[in-house]
Design a protein around this motif. Structure first.
Motif, mmCIF file in Angstrom:
data_model
loop_
_atom_site.group_PDB
_atom_site.id
_atom_site.type_symbol
_atom_site.label_atom_id
_atom_site.label_comp_id
_atom_site.label_asym_id
_atom_site.label_seq_id
_atom_site.Cartn_x
_atom_site.Cartn_y
_atom_site.Cartn_z
ATOM 1 N N PHE A 1 0.788 -1.128 -0.052
ATOM 2 C CA PHE A 1 0.113 -0.169 -0.141
ATOM 3 C C PHE A 1 1.052 1.274 0.080
ATOM 4 O O PHE A 1 1.862 1.294 0.773
ATOM 5 N N PHE A 2 0.484 2.385 -0.677
ATOM 6 C CA PHE A 2 1.181 3.468 -0.857
ATOM 7 C C PHE A 2 0.768 4.369 -0.006
ATOM 8 O O PHE A 2 -0.566 4.852 -0.287
ATOM 9 N N CYS A 3 1.576 5.043 1.271
ATOM 10 C CA CYS A 3 0.875 6.073 1.867
ATOM 11 C C CYS A 3 1.698 7.421 1.453
ATOM 12 O O CYS A 3 2.862 7.616 1.333
ATOM 13 N N LEU B 1 -5.797 -3.293 -4.736
ATOM 14 C CA LEU B 1 -4.470 -1.829 -4.424
ATOM 15 C C LEU B 1 -3.491 -2.181 -4.249
ATOM 16 O O LEU B 1 -3.215 -3.191 -3.469
ATOM 17 N N ASP C 1 0.855 -0.618 -5.286
ATOM 18 C CA ASP C 1 1.569 0.509 -5.607
ATOM 19 C C ASP C 1 2.193 0.385 -6.742
ATOM 20 O O ASP C 1 2.970 -0.730 -7.062
ATOM 21 N N LYS D 1 -0.734 5.182 -6.219
ATOM 22 C CA LYS D 1 -1.708 4.209 -5.702
ATOM 23 C C LYS D 1 -2.470 3.804 -6.827
ATOM 24 O O LYS D 1 -3.394 4.748 -7.167
ATOM 25 N N SER E 1 -5.841 1.437 -7.897
ATOM 26 C CA SER E 1 -6.847 0.636 -7.373
ATOM 27 C C SER E 1 -7.718 -0.077 -8.535
ATOM 28 O O SER E 1 -7.929 0.622 -9.682
#
Length: 272
Positions: free
Chosen positions: A3-5, A146, A148, A153, A155
């Motif tokens: 996951f990309f934050c 989802l 990266d 990001k 989806s």
């Protein structure tokens, strides 16, 4: 993929601009003014091509991009008006000499992508083999819903058209655009598009000419309204759409701005 934050400081330094270019706003019907389905997304130094229908390569060149610039190619589904120039893109990437591909290309789609590509290899053989520069990613939802890609990001959600049909969302620094691909009325796409700044949605036929597997402008508007998106862009038009006011029709069910896509139209997500 993880996951990309989003790092807000990084966004401030580099800017959060996402540039979206409509390369093809048409369908299987050959038209000079509307190429088959294709969309270019540029953000964070990444070039994403969504669909690759007839006319895509020349539209890419008109938009200032070479096919070898593309980092990721996502196919919403396998109909020819969405995949018709895939072979040419792969072929040119291998045999265009100094204009050919120097970096890897990630090819992404839903269930059946591996078989689809192997079928092309059965016809074209080494001509569509990028000699180690092609990576195949066949999505399996919900596990791949989802992930990266080089800081963006991405989806995905099922669309109501073909068994492999998927919509895509691209998000950079908290700003999101969603492209439905071909679809009929699809409640899960409403949930998927929640909060999107830009909702690029097919509206293949006028309201009084609805066909299975596709939307009309009022249906697209209703989905956009329920999702609460900021801006609706209609695309994927059959010639019959030229005979009605598609924007006004969508405006009866969606109370935000509506745009009718045109080939080579450019949108900046930071200002939509």
């Amino acid at each position: 993929m993880p996951f990309f934050c989003c790092d807000r400081k990084r966004c401030f330094r580099r800017g959060s601009k996402m540039k979206i270019t409509i390369l093809g706003s048409g369908t299987c019907v050959p038209r000079l003014e509307r190429a088959c389905s294709a969309l270019l997304v540029e953000a964070e130094g990444v070039n994403i091509l969504i669909d690759c229908g007839l006319g895509t390569i020349h539209r890419l060149l008109e938009a200032g991009k070479d096919p070898s610039d593309i980092d990721l190619l996502f196919l919403t589904h396998f109909h020819p008006d969405h995949t018709g120039e895939l072979v040419s893109l792969l072929f040119s990437g291998k045999y265009a000499g100094k204009y050919g591909r120097k970096k890897s290309l990630t090819l992404v789609a839903g269930k059946g992508l591996s078989d689809f590509y192997q079928g092309l290899c059965g016809i074209y053989g080494e001509w569509v083999d990028l000699s180690g520069l092609l990576r195949i990613k066949e999505l399996s939802l919900p596990g791949d819903s989802l992930w990266d890609f080089n800081g963006l990001k991405l989806s995905f959600a099922p669309a109501c058209h073909r068994p492999e049909s998927l919509a895509i969302g691209v998000e950079s620094c908290g700003r999101k655009m969603v492209f439905t691909g071909d679809t009929d009325v699809c409640p899960n796409l409403v949930s998927f598009a929640k909060g999107a700044e830009l909702f690029i949605c097919e509206a293949a036929m006028p309201d009084d000419m609805k066909v299975p597997g596709h939307l009309t402008p009022s249906l697209a508007g209703a989905m956009a309204e329920e999702a609460g998106v900021r801006h609706l862009v209609l695309t994927h038009f059959y010639p019959e759409c030229d005979e009605v006011d598609m924007v006004a029709t969508a405006g009866k069910t969606f109370h935000g701005p509506v745009t009718m896509a045109e080939d080579l139209m450019v949108m900046d997500l930071s200002s939509v």
